[in-house]
Each structure stands twice: as C-alpha cells, then as structure tokens.
Design a protein around this motif. Sequence first.
Motif, PDB file in Angstrom:
ATOM      1  N   GLU A 124       0.822  -1.198   0.000  1.00  0.00           N
ATOM      2  CA  GLU A 124       0.000   0.000   0.000  1.00  0.00           C
ATOM      3  C   GLU A 124       0.868   1.265   0.000  1.00  0.00           C
ATOM      4  N   THR A 125       0.255   2.408  -0.242  1.00  0.00           N
ATOM      5  CA  THR A 125       0.974   3.673  -0.349  1.00  0.00           C
ATOM      6  C   THR A 125       1.656   4.025   0.970  1.00  0.00           C
ATOM      7  N   ILE A 132      -0.693   0.104   7.686  1.00  0.00           N
ATOM      8  CA  ILE A 132      -1.141  -1.188   8.222  1.00  0.00           C
ATOM      9  C   ILE A 132       0.028  -2.117   8.510  1.00  0.00           C
ATOM     10  N   ALA A 133       1.211  -1.794   7.965  1.00  0.00           N
ATOM     11  CA  ALA A 133       2.379  -2.636   8.211  1.00  0.00           C
ATOM     12  C   ALA A 133       3.008  -2.360   9.568  1.00  0.00           C
ATOM     13  N   GLN A 167     -11.407   5.007   9.831  1.00  0.00           N
ATOM     14  CA  GLN A 167     -10.484   4.537   8.800  1.00  0.00           C
ATOM     15  C   GLN A 167      -9.087   5.053   9.082  1.00  0.00           C
ATOM     16  N   LEU A 168      -8.112   4.425   8.443  1.00  0.00           N
ATOM     17  CA  LEU A 168      -6.767   5.000   8.430  1.00  0.00           C
ATOM     18  C   LEU A 168      -6.835   6.279   7.607  1.00  0.00           C
ATOM     19  N   THR A 172      -8.986   5.041   2.491  1.00  0.00           N
ATOM     20  CA  THR A 172     -10.336   4.480   2.545  1.00  0.00           C
ATOM     21  C   THR A 172     -10.389   3.072   1.978  1.00  0.00           C
ATOM     22  N   ILE A 173      -9.808   2.852   0.795  1.00  0.00           N
ATOM     23  CA  ILE A 173      -9.888   1.546   0.142  1.00  0.00           C
ATOM     24  C   ILE A 173      -9.154   0.485   0.961  1.00  0.00           C
ATOM     25  N   THR A 174      -7.983   0.824   1.462  1.00  0.00           N
ATOM     26  CA  THR A 174      -7.223  -0.099   2.310  1.00  0.00           C
ATOM     27  C   THR A 174      -8.022  -0.457   3.552  1.00  0.00           C
TER      28      THR A 174
END
Length: 202
Positions: A124-125, A132-133, A167-168, A172-174
């Motif tokens: 992810e970006t 999330i990592a 959300q993070l 949003t998509i992640t």
Amino acid sequence: MSRASTAVVLVLLAGLGIGVTYLVQHISAPRIAAEQRLIDSRNLLDLLPVERYDNQPLEQPLALENTELANSTLLGGYLATKTGQPSAVLLRSQTLGYEGAIELLIAIDANGKLLGVKTLKQSETPGLGGKIANWPNAWFQLFVGKSRTEPADAGWALKKDQGQFDQLAGATITSRAVINAIHDALRYFDERRQQLIGSSPP
C-alpha cells in the motif's frame, strides 16, 4: 613441476574445496532451518498472547489453503491449544487493497472474539495505507474483542459507510479491504467452529 602435475593438483584442490563447502552446508542446513522456523514463529506468534497457548501452533496447521470467502481468501491457518484444549486459531487471510494484495494474520479465540490482527505482506501507499504494516498497530486495536455479531453485520464498515469503525487517514480503500477481511475471518470461524476447534458456540 610439470603442467600436467599442476593441473592435477589444482583439480584436487578444487574438488577438496567443493567437498568441504558441501559438507559445511550439509551440517549447517538443519541449524539454519531451525533458526528460520524460530524467526517465522516469532513473526507469526507475537500476535498471540503467550498465556493463550502452550503448544507449537505452527506445527498444527489447519486445512484451509485457498478457501475463497466473500471479500478475501484464506491461505492457511494454525491451531493454538492450552493444556490440550483449543484456545485460538490463527488465520492467514489475503485481500485486495488499493495497490495490491494485503496478507493478514488474524487471531480469534475459542469464543469467536478477535485477539489481534497483523499485516504479513502489503504494498500500500507509504504513509497512507502502508501504515497497516506498523507493528504494533494502534488502528488494529480498534477491532480487538469484536466478534462476528459484535457489532452486527452492518457495523462492520467504516463510519462514512454507516459502520462503526474509523479509517486509516487517507486510506479508505485499504481500510475497507482490511475490515471486510477481518469480518470474513470472524464469520468463517463462527460458521465452522466445530470443524476448526471441535466445539460448538458457548
């Protein structure tokens, strides 16, 4: 020394070198494999509180390879036990994020409550979905203690989608992908509790 003798000596030395290298690798291989298993074990099991198990969960795999769920795929799983009784399952889940596949490890206790979530792989970006990592991960803590029914199905969504979860920021998509994968895992456990841990819901 003639050229022929020199060539023979070089061949013998090369053969000896190859033989020694092979012998060292052969002797070292079990130790290297054991150390790699220990690294893998720490990477996976640091999600599970140590007081939750006394077995070697990675040596008790569950037959879940490539199980397709509504929003994700289960790649595998492991059973944790305490004094011979099932205490938790670890499910390896893969879902599709903004940039590509996200692989999660999801720990669920024997009562169907979420113990924790950890990202194993992602692309992810950076600075957005890539958060999330992070481990430990404050966002994942929002889900600890939740279950398939707490909240109800409609609650397993972002607040902007009339759900219960933040959300993070900027991802949003992640965030949606991860929430859906966690809900999938909890639903799968709830529906197959008997198959996974050999007991019915309390």
